[in-house]
Design a protein around this motif. Structure first.
Motif, PDB file in Angstrom:
ATOM      1  N   UNK A 117       0.833  -1.192   0.000  1.00 14.44           N
ATOM      2  CA  UNK A 117       0.000   0.000   0.000  1.00 14.44           C
ATOM      3  C   UNK A 117       0.872   1.247   0.000  1.00 14.44           C
ATOM      4  N   UNK A 118       0.362   2.313  -0.605  1.00 17.80           N
ATOM      5  CA  UNK A 118       1.084   3.584  -0.653  1.00 17.80           C
ATOM      6  C   UNK A 118       0.092   4.722  -0.484  1.00 17.80           C
ATOM      7  N   UNK A 119       0.575   5.823   0.069  1.00 18.71           N
ATOM      8  CA  UNK A 119      -0.249   7.022   0.236  1.00 18.71           C
ATOM      9  C   UNK A 119       0.074   8.035  -0.857  1.00 18.71           C
ATOM     10  N   UNK A 120      -0.965   8.637  -1.401  1.00 17.93           N
ATOM     11  CA  UNK A 120      -0.787   9.786  -2.286  1.00 17.93           C
ATOM     12  C   UNK A 120      -1.027  11.039  -1.455  1.00 17.93           C
ATOM     13  N   UNK A 121      -0.015  11.885  -1.380  1.00 18.83           N
ATOM     14  CA  UNK A 121      -0.106  13.126  -0.618  1.00 18.83           C
ATOM     15  C   UNK A 121      -0.054  14.314  -1.565  1.00 18.83           C
ATOM     16  N   UNK A 122      -0.696  15.416  -1.153  1.00 13.36           N
ATOM     17  CA  UNK A 122      -0.781  16.604  -2.003  1.00 13.36           C
ATOM     18  C   UNK A 122      -0.349  17.834  -1.214  1.00 13.36           C
ATOM     19  N   UNK A 123       0.041  18.879  -1.952  1.00 18.10           N
ATOM     20  CA  UNK A 123       0.434  20.146  -1.339  1.00 18.10           C
ATOM     21  C   UNK A 123       0.340  21.243  -2.372  1.00 18.10           C
ATOM     22  N   UNK A 124       0.254  22.465  -1.920  1.00 21.82           N
ATOM     23  CA  UNK A 124       0.411  23.606  -2.814  1.00 21.82           C
ATOM     24  C   UNK A 124       1.860  23.647  -3.273  1.00 21.82           C
ATOM     25  N   UNK A 125       2.079  23.962  -4.531  1.00 18.67           N
ATOM     26  CA  UNK A 125       3.431  23.886  -5.094  1.00 18.67           C
ATOM     27  C   UNK A 125       4.295  25.091  -4.716  1.00 18.67           C
ATOM     28  N   UNK A 126       3.727  26.291  -4.683  1.00 19.20           N
ATOM     29  CA  UNK A 126       4.525  27.500  -4.453  1.00 19.20           C
ATOM     30  C   UNK A 126       5.324  27.458  -3.150  1.00 19.20           C
ATOM     31  N   UNK A 127       4.747  27.006  -2.024  1.00 19.59           N
ATOM     32  CA  UNK A 127       5.544  26.959  -0.794  1.00 19.59           C
ATOM     33  C   UNK A 127       6.756  26.024  -0.882  1.00 19.59           C
ATOM     34  N   UNK A 128       6.673  24.996  -1.722  1.00 18.05           N
ATOM     35  CA  UNK A 128       7.826  24.105  -1.883  1.00 18.05           C
ATOM     36  C   UNK A 128       8.925  24.839  -2.654  1.00 18.05           C
ATOM     37  N   UNK A 129       8.526  25.582  -3.678  1.00 15.14           N
ATOM     38  CA  UNK A 129       9.500  26.372  -4.404  1.00 15.14           C
ATOM     39  C   UNK A 129      10.115  27.479  -3.570  1.00 15.14           C
ATOM     40  N   UNK A 130       9.412  27.890  -2.507  1.00 17.30           N
ATOM     41  CA  UNK A 130       9.906  28.963  -1.638  1.00 17.30           C
ATOM     42  C   UNK A 130      10.699  28.446  -0.441  1.00 17.30           C
ATOM     43  N   UNK A 131      10.923  27.135  -0.351  1.00 23.02           N
ATOM     44  CA  UNK A 131      11.674  26.591   0.789  1.00 23.02           C
ATOM     45  C   UNK A 131      13.076  27.190   0.838  1.00 23.02           C
ATOM     46  N   UNK A 132      13.566  27.351   2.053  1.00 24.86           N
ATOM     47  CA  UNK A 132      14.922  27.871   2.249  1.00 24.86           C
ATOM     48  C   UNK A 132      15.903  26.722   2.031  1.00 24.86           C
ATOM     49  N   UNK A 133      16.295  26.529   0.788  1.00 23.19           N
ATOM     50  CA  UNK A 133      17.177  25.414   0.440  1.00 23.19           C
ATOM     51  C   UNK A 133      18.231  25.900  -0.538  1.00 23.19           C
ATOM     52  N   UNK A 134      19.441  25.391  -0.392  1.00 23.94           N
ATOM     53  CA  UNK A 134      20.535  25.726  -1.300  1.00 23.94           C
ATOM     54  C   UNK A 134      20.449  24.812  -2.516  1.00 23.94           C
ATOM     55  N   UNK A 135      20.006  25.380  -3.624  1.00 26.34           N
ATOM     56  CA  UNK A 135      19.829  24.585  -4.839  1.00 26.34           C
ATOM     57  C   UNK A 135      20.989  24.748  -5.823  1.00 26.34           C
TER      58      UNK A 135
END
Length: 321
Positions: free
Chosen positions: A166-184
């Motif tokens: 079994x697996x879970x499908x999870x969802x989120x708004x995309x913009x906050x992921x793009x705004x994460x404080x991460x060194x890309x």
């Protein structure tokens, strides 16, 4: 039958003091004085009619406080386009998928709709179709959201099919992921699936099969992310994103064991999310097996919430792969 219900029932003897509990899920059968209720996780609860205290029909899916709205069939179709099989064939409104055994998702039936015939005949044709390809017969069945398939799950169970993986499908708004404080800065994005990326991919053992390359490269708009190691060798981290209209689907986000807890998964997700935003996507989804607690914790921290669960049901008497 087929409605989402909430019931209260006795769990023991009524004397000296009754003990009650509740069950919420889809009513999938009521036979021989026993009710069967399928929870959103796919678990089936069987309740003796004599122990019932109260019950009522409740909304088909709980109200969502966060994340984009979607039905289970919508998300299942989008996810299937992002993981396309090598061979696909319709059976009514069902889709039979085969990819040489590379992942159950690409080697199972997607049963969204009516197969166009009685269920037993459809299952017979499914088993024969996969047997002709020397593959076990699997059907991917969703539970726990609007438009899910709890009734089909109950029918498969009564016919001796086995629920696996079994697996879970999870969802989120995309913009906050793009705004994460991460060194890309170390993340490289490419349209091309190369050998270096595959060297980190956990499902690659030895030379990846042609079917694996076809599935991974398929989809409406596919991006591969790589964080290279300075000294060469397998990348420190990888990821894959498929953009499909408003949806961005994230898969194969993996980090070398010795490089975990260094923010590399967040960097990969952030870089891919920014690319998907550039292409007009606004919503994100991902699929994680239910027992992968570490991944669930990571993605919950990024704002993902569980939308529904899907399960692979294997035909009776067949070995898994």
């Amino acid at each position: 039958m087929g409605k989402r219900v909430s019931v209260r029932y006795l769990t023991g003897e009524p004397e000296p003091a009754p003990a009650f509990t509740d069950a919420v899920g889809v009513l999938t059968s009521w036979t021989e004085s026993t009710l069967s209720i399928t929870r959103r996780t796919g678990e089936t609860v069987r309740i003796a009619e004599s122990s019932l205290v109260a019950g009522k029909v409740v909304p088909a899916a709980p109200a969502r406080r966060r994340g984009p709205a979607a039905s289970a069939p919508e998300l299942d179709r989008v996810a299937a386009r992002a993981w396309p099989p090598v061979t696909g064939e319709p059976l009514g409104e069902w889709t039979l998928r085969a990819s040489g055994g590379f992942t159950r998702r690409a080697n199972s039936v997607l049963p969204l709709g009516d197969p166009g015939m009685a269920l037993d005949e459809a299952l017979r044709q499914v088993i024969e179709w996969y047997a002709a390809r020397e593959l076990p017969a699997y059907i991917q069945v969703s539970t726990g959201a609007e438009g899910a398939q709890e009734l089909l799950a109950a029918e498969l169970e009564t016919r001796g099919w086995t629920r696996e993986v079994s697996a879970r499908i999870s969802v989120a708004a995309l913009a906050p992921i793009g705004d994460l404080d991460a060194d890309t800065s170390a993340v490289t994005l490419s349209r091309h699936l190369d050998d270096a990326w595959l060297a980190r991919y956990q499902r690659s053992s030895g030379e990846p099969s042609p079917e694996a390359r076809t599935v991974l490269s398929g989809g409406p708009s596919v991006w591969f992310a790589t964080v290279a190691e300075p000294e060469g060798g397998a990348p420190a981290a990888i990821g894959r994103c498929v953009v499909d209209g408003r949806w961005a689907g994230f898969t194969a986000v993996e980090v070398a064991p010795e490089r975990r807890r260094q923010g590399l998964a967040k960097a990969v997700m952030t870089a891919l999310a920014r690319k998907a935003l550039d292409e007009g996507a606004s919503a994100a989804y991902l699929q994680v097996e239910t027992d992968n607690d570490g991944a669930h914790a990571l993605y919950e921290g990024m704002g993902f919430t569980v939308h529904h669960t899907y399960h692979h049901w294997r035909a009776s008497g067949q070995d898994s792969r």
